[in-house]
Enzyme design. Structure first.
Site, PDB file in Angstrom:
ATOM      1  N   GLY A  77       0.936  -0.980  -0.419  1.00  0.00           N
ATOM      2  CA  GLY A  77       0.019  -0.143  -0.004  1.00  0.00           C
ATOM      3  C   GLY A  77       0.866   1.476   0.234  1.00  0.00           C
ATOM      4  O   GLY A  77       0.242   2.540  -0.543  1.00  0.00           O
ATOM      5  N   HIS A 141     -13.674  11.349 -16.500  1.00  0.00           N
ATOM      6  CA  HIS A 141     -12.612  12.098 -18.247  1.00  0.00           C
ATOM      7  C   HIS A 141     -11.644  12.448 -17.860  1.00  0.00           C
ATOM      8  O   HIS A 141     -11.368  13.924 -17.262  1.00  0.00           O
ATOM      9  CB  HIS A 141     -13.852  12.639 -19.117  1.00  0.00           C
ATOM     10  CG  HIS A 141     -14.444  14.143 -18.676  1.00  0.00           C
ATOM     11  ND1 HIS A 141     -13.713  14.859 -19.106  1.00  0.00           N
ATOM     12  CD2 HIS A 141     -15.867  14.271 -18.181  1.00  0.00           C
ATOM     13  CE1 HIS A 141     -13.802  16.249 -18.910  1.00  0.00           C
ATOM     14  NE2 HIS A 141     -15.212  15.774 -17.734  1.00  0.00           N
ATOM     15  N   HIS A 150      -2.190   6.369  -5.449  1.00  0.00           N
ATOM     16  CA  HIS A 150      -2.652   5.791  -5.012  1.00  0.00           C
ATOM     17  C   HIS A 150      -3.988   6.586  -4.014  1.00  0.00           C
ATOM     18  O   HIS A 150      -3.994   7.618  -4.177  1.00  0.00           O
ATOM     19  CB  HIS A 150      -2.654   5.436  -3.590  1.00  0.00           C
ATOM     20  CG  HIS A 150      -3.620   4.806  -2.372  1.00  0.00           C
ATOM     21  ND1 HIS A 150      -3.311   4.326  -1.413  1.00  0.00           N
ATOM     22  CD2 HIS A 150      -5.179   4.311  -2.780  1.00  0.00           C
ATOM     23  CE1 HIS A 150      -4.648   3.684  -0.912  1.00  0.00           C
ATOM     24  NE2 HIS A 150      -5.365   3.346  -1.538  1.00  0.00           N
TER      25      HIS A 150
HETATM   26  C1  ACO Z   1      -8.325   1.419   2.542  1.00  0.00           C
HETATM   27  C2  ACO Z   1      -7.389   2.329   3.438  1.00  0.00           C
HETATM   28  O1  ACO Z   1      -7.607   2.463   4.043  1.00  0.00           O
HETATM   29  S1  ACO Z   1      -7.647   3.733   1.624  1.00  0.00           S
HETATM   30  C3  ACO Z   1      -6.401   4.246   3.211  1.00  0.00           C
HETATM   31  C4  ACO Z   1      -6.559   5.523   3.249  1.00  0.00           C
HETATM   32  N1  ACO Z   1      -6.056   6.838   3.932  1.00  0.00           N
HETATM   33  C5  ACO Z   1      -6.459   7.657   3.801  1.00  0.00           C
HETATM   34  O2  ACO Z   1      -7.067   8.079   3.304  1.00  0.00           O
HETATM   35  C6  ACO Z   1      -5.834   8.649   5.183  1.00  0.00           C
HETATM   36  C7  ACO Z   1      -5.015  10.099   4.665  1.00  0.00           C
HETATM   37  N2  ACO Z   1      -4.307  11.035   5.798  1.00  0.00           N
HETATM   38  C8  ACO Z   1      -5.098  12.075   6.173  1.00  0.00           C
HETATM   39  O3  ACO Z   1      -5.586  12.234   6.060  1.00  0.00           O
HETATM   40  C9  ACO Z   1      -3.509  12.439   7.335  1.00  0.00           C
HETATM   41  O4  ACO Z   1      -4.214  12.926   7.916  1.00  0.00           O
HETATM   42  C10 ACO Z   1      -2.108  13.667   6.938  1.00  0.00           C
HETATM   43  C11 ACO Z   1      -2.115  12.677   6.018  1.00  0.00           C
HETATM   44  C12 ACO Z   1      -3.397  14.624   5.823  1.00  0.00           C
HETATM   45  C13 ACO Z   1      -1.836  14.131   7.630  1.00  0.00           C
HETATM   46  O5  ACO Z   1      -0.831  13.177   8.844  1.00  0.00           O
HETATM   47  P1  ACO Z   1       0.101  13.335   9.244  1.00  0.00           P
HETATM   48  O6  ACO Z   1       1.252  14.091   8.695  1.00  0.00           O
HETATM   49  O7  ACO Z   1       0.451  12.992  10.459  1.00  0.00           O
HETATM   50  O8  ACO Z   1      -0.373  15.319  10.278  1.00  0.00           O
HETATM   51  P2  ACO Z   1      -0.360  14.971  11.555  1.00  0.00           P
HETATM   52  O9  ACO Z   1      -1.530  13.981  12.626  1.00  0.00           O
HETATM   53  O10 ACO Z   1      -0.357  15.907  12.078  1.00  0.00           O
HETATM   54  O11 ACO Z   1      -1.940  16.615  11.104  1.00  0.00           O
HETATM   55  C14 ACO Z   1      -1.549  17.818  11.103  1.00  0.00           C
HETATM   56  C15 ACO Z   1      -2.455  18.734  11.311  1.00  0.00           C
HETATM   57  O12 ACO Z   1      -3.269  18.422   9.807  1.00  0.00           O
HETATM   58  C16 ACO Z   1      -4.821  18.267  10.481  1.00  0.00           C
HETATM   59  N3  ACO Z   1      -5.517  17.260   9.843  1.00  0.00           N
HETATM   60  C17 ACO Z   1      -4.620  15.995   9.729  1.00  0.00           C
HETATM   61  N4  ACO Z   1      -5.273  15.194   8.795  1.00  0.00           N
HETATM   62  C18 ACO Z   1      -6.579  16.203   7.992  1.00  0.00           C
HETATM   63  C19 ACO Z   1      -7.669  16.125   7.477  1.00  0.00           C
HETATM   64  N5  ACO Z   1      -7.765  15.342   6.198  1.00  0.00           N
HETATM   65  N6  ACO Z   1      -8.643  17.054   7.167  1.00  0.00           N
HETATM   66  C20 ACO Z   1      -8.250  18.298   8.207  1.00  0.00           C
HETATM   67  N7  ACO Z   1      -7.401  18.483   9.079  1.00  0.00           N
HETATM   68  C21 ACO Z   1      -6.454  17.134   8.631  1.00  0.00           C
HETATM   69  C22 ACO Z   1      -4.617  17.744  11.773  1.00  0.00           C
HETATM   70  O13 ACO Z   1      -5.775  18.281  12.784  1.00  0.00           O
HETATM   71  C23 ACO Z   1      -3.517  18.650  12.711  1.00  0.00           C
HETATM   72  O14 ACO Z   1      -3.785  19.978  12.891  1.00  0.00           O
HETATM   73  P3  ACO Z   1      -3.313  20.486  14.222  1.00  0.00           P
HETATM   74  O15 ACO Z   1      -1.750  21.205  13.602  1.00  0.00           O
HETATM   75  O16 ACO Z   1      -3.560  21.795  14.159  1.00  0.00           O
HETATM   76  O17 ACO Z   1      -3.204  19.576  15.148  1.00  0.00           O
END
Ligand code: ACO
Length: 746
Positions: A77, A141, A150
């Protein structure tokens, strides 16, 4: 329906990765009628509890891994890790597409890509290699999704969206039309992306905002691995390194695929300035072919010349003028009989040969699946070292990540002599600071049109610097009838007042012995300075005998060369940094075709050599220009008696202490990645030719170093270039192949 797709193909497949993502892929494959024969995983800790019969992957065991066999799907992944695995496997890759996915017939999907249940991919969308289109993702499209990206469950990409290599669009994210997301970005869960996103950014929220820009790091789990090795500069040194490296990997089995970037700021690759279009087709080598190239390369090149001579000579006729035609007719019999060894051939012949050879070899290896090659026509302006790789910054602000970097940028730029422009045109004078920029042909055209403006006046030419390029300019000016007919006098200015020598006096030479160097050979305590002083005394003695450099160069070089083995490592380095080039300046030789032109001019009283140092060009009362110089013998400032109308700077390159070095070199010095040595024209390197871990140097910037007990003070001779590129290619090969297991464990 998709079961039918495998009709006629083997239904056996292998999965690389045994985590949760692998479970979904297995399900898709089995539903499509595949039999998963093996599952590999490198890390026991990440394996899903439902995975069965998992065996170790290729990491740490690259040579033993069964690359060939049933196709593979990389079921990992983490995008960077998936990219890395796909890079080192040499297997065929298969796609896995769930039967419930809706895919427009015009959409294209790359190898190794997976599309899960309920996903929709609309017309004209192009999806790269090893991409994950996760459950119910909606890609509309005309999207372009880069390799290793991903798109998470339920993410919605509107029309004309672009997602760069390795980027992750989080669960439920929304991207409005026409937005471009750069490479190796992370779009947070539920983010609404309204604007373009630069490379390496993390964007979250509604509206999406960049919360960080993380330059990639090369840890095992986070490896935006665009390339393994990047060559900055594609001249002769880098070309020979590539050729030798290909020789080394040829024939050995079960190796990883190497990704090679070749970057050059000029459009033409694999020739460098001296052998490429920038020097034109009609300037010659300064030595005979047999002294230019060592065997076995010489033999190979001669065979190539035999097969290609007709069109080469045609090109020479087109590019050159009367002297070129004379050269062809003088040597017609030798050319006809394929007797090339004694000829001072046009340099461009060699450039064509190398260019063709490298490109053909690279293409061949690419077809065999041993390498990927990426040519980039850009200037590199900076390097930034991360934990295990370099971020290579290009002038257009794009970046490349590379595990190894080979700095092969050739000689330093020329030192501007007067004002800070390449070319300065005044009413009554044209001053050329760099005749090869942008290329010699354009410079000659410029000279031609400058002279045309003065039909009634014959002009005086001043060439500053009595070296190979000074002679080359003189030769070219005389080669073109429309230029030479406008010229009255040719003046040379050089500190020693001596021209490179071309005539060997066979009789006198027999009488000559380098007594001082021979005396030194009997002593035990030899220093670099001692060798240099003895060499200068022997050169003075040759002068007294009226023997020029061409007659003594091999005798003297052999005599001092045999003494270098007596030096301690420190003294040898001193010789490489201080004395080698000083001696070389008194041993300049040139081809007979060049000196013949000078002899002709001397006879006509049209040649004048001044021993002095350039100070200035000054405008005189009658709107003419004169040369101001420091007379070497008297130590006095003088002004040339005659006016000068065309001045060509051939004094040579700047040095690493000056401000006018390229931006990249300046940055590398400032960051401490490269340290200029006492030669001022080269960087210190270790035996692996590294100035910093995985940053290697090859070519002229190796001046002032010692390798394998030999001193290197300049790297312009092909024999030396070939030797050093052998050393470097071996190191690159050892790094990628010999120590693979060790490296993977780190
Ligand atoms: C089948 C499957 O499972 S597929 C997997 C799919 N996975 C995903 O979609 C996960 C996507 N990952 C995220 O959204 C994560 O939160 C990330 C990568 C954007 C950030 O992660 P990290 O780098 O660890 O950052 P961290 O958790 O420290 O967050 C930093 C800041 O952004 C904010 N933040 C993090 N994610 C989000 C989000 N999606 N939306 C809004 N704010 C967010 C946090 O609240 C934090 O704010 P603060 O500084 O005010 O406390």
């Amino acid at each position: 329906m998709r079961k039918m797709e495998i009709a006629g193909k083997s239904n056996k497949i292998r999965i690389y990765g045994a985590g949760g993502h692998s479970q979904v892929i297995r399900e898709v494959l089995e539903e499509n009628g595949y039999e998963v024969t093996e599952t590999f995983d490198d890390k026991p800790s990440g394996r899903h509890y439902a995975s069965k019969n998992v065996t170790s992957g290729a990491r740490g065991n690259l040579k033993e891994f069964p690359h060939e066999g049933h196709p593979v799907i990389v079921a990992v992944g983490i995008n960077a890790e998936r990219a890395e695995i796909a890079g080192f496997l040499k297997s065929d890759f298969e796609k896995a597409i769930h039967q419930s996915a809706i895919i427009a017939p015009t959409a294209k999907i790359g190898e190794g890509t997976v599309v899960f249940a309920g996903a929709i991919i609309q017309p004209n969308t192009v999806i790269g290699k090893h991409v994950i289109i996760n459950t119910a993702a909606s890609i509309d499209h005309d999207n372009v999704i880069g390799d290793y990206a991903h798109i998470s469950p339920k993410a919605a990409l509107c029309g004309h969206v672009e997602v760069g290599e390795g980027s992750h669009v989080g669960v439920g994210a929304v991207v409005i039309p026409k937005v471009k997301i750069g490479k190796w970005c992370t779009i947070g869960a539920g983010t609404v992306v309204l604007k373009d996103v630069p490379d390496y950014s993390t964007v979250v929220g509604n509206p999406g905002k960049i919360i960080k820009t993380k330059q990639p790091e090369m840890s095992l789990n986070n490896t935006p691995k665009s390339s393994d090795v990047t060559f900055i500069g594609s001249g002769i040194s880098s070309s020979f390194t590539i050729l030798h490296f290909l020789d080394l990997i040829e024939g050995s089995k079960d190796q990883r695929k190497i990704n090679i970037n070749i970057i050059d700021k000029y459009e033409e690759f694999h020739t460098g300035i001296p052998y490429g279009g920038r020097s034109g087709f009609s300037v010659h080598l300064i030595t005979s072919l047999k002294n230019f190239l060592p065997e076995p390369e010489l033999g190979k090149f001669i065979r190539w010349l035999n097969n290609n001579k007709n069109w080469l000579i045609d090109e020479l006729k087109k590019d050159g003028g009367q002297l070129s035609l004379e050269w062809i007719s003088t040597h017609a019999a030798k050319i006809e009989n394929n007797e090339w060894e004694d000829l001072f051939i046009p340099r461009r012949f060699f450039g064509w040969y190398i260019n063709e050879k490298v490109k053909t070899r690279l293409e061949d290896f690419k077809i065999q699946g041993l390498i990927n090659v990426n040519y980039i026509n850009q200037e590199v302006v900076d390097l930034e070292k991360t934990e295990h790789s370099y971020i290579v910054s290009l002038k257009d602000k794009k970046t490349i990540v590379s595990e190894k970097v080979i700095l092969s940028v050739g000689s330093l730029p020329v030192n501007h002599l007067w004002k800070n422009e390449d070319l300065i045109e005044e009413d009554n004078m044209l001053f050329i600071n760099d005749p090869y920029k942008p290329e010699l042909k354009k410079t000659l055209n410029k000279i031609g049109s400058f002279l045309e403006k003065k039909p009634s006046q014959k002009v005086n030419v001043l060439i500053v610097g009595a070296n190979a390029s000074g002679l080359e300019m003189l030769y070219k000016l005389n080669d073109i009838e429309s230029i030479t007919s406008h010229i009255n006098k040719f003046m040379f200015l050089s500190t020693q007042g001596l021209l490179p020598d071309s005539v060997i006096d066979e009789e006198q030479r027999k009488e000559y012995t380098p007594f001082n160097l021979q005396a030194l050979a009997k002593e035990n305590n030899v220093t670099a300075k001692g060798i240099a002083e003895a060499t200068f005394k022997d050169l003075d003695y040759a002068d007294e005998m009226h023997l020029g450099a061409a007659s003594t160069v091999d005798i003297i070089s052999k005599a001092f060369g045999s003494l270098l083995g007596k030096l301690s490592p420190q003294e040898l380095k001193k010789f490489a940094c201080h004395y080698g080039n000083e001696i070389g300046r008194r041993q300049r030789c040139a081809g007979y075709h060049y000196s013949k032109v000078i002899d002709g001019l001397k006879e006509e009283g049209r040649f004048h050599h001044i021993a002095g140092r350039f100070t200035n060009i000054i405008k005189t009362e009658n709107n003419e220009y004169s040369l101001e110089y420091l007379d070497t013998q008297s130590g006095q400032n003088k002004i040339s008696e005659e006016s000068v109308h065309l001045v060509i700077n051939c004094v040579g390159s700047t040095n690493l202490t000056k401000n006018n070095i390229p931006e990249l070199l300046k940055n590398l010095i400032d960051k401490g990645y490269c340290k200029p040595n006492d030669s001022k024209i080269g960087f210190d390197v270790n035996e692996a030719l590294e100035s910093k871990e995985n940053l290697h140097i090859v070519g002229p910037l190796l001046a002032g170093n010692t390798f394998e007990g030999k001193a290197v003070w300049h790297v312009e001779h092909c024999g030396r270039i070939i030797w050093l590129s052998h050393v470097l290619s071996q190191k690159i090969n050892d790094y990628f192949f010999e120590n693979t297991e060790l490296k993977e464990d780190c």
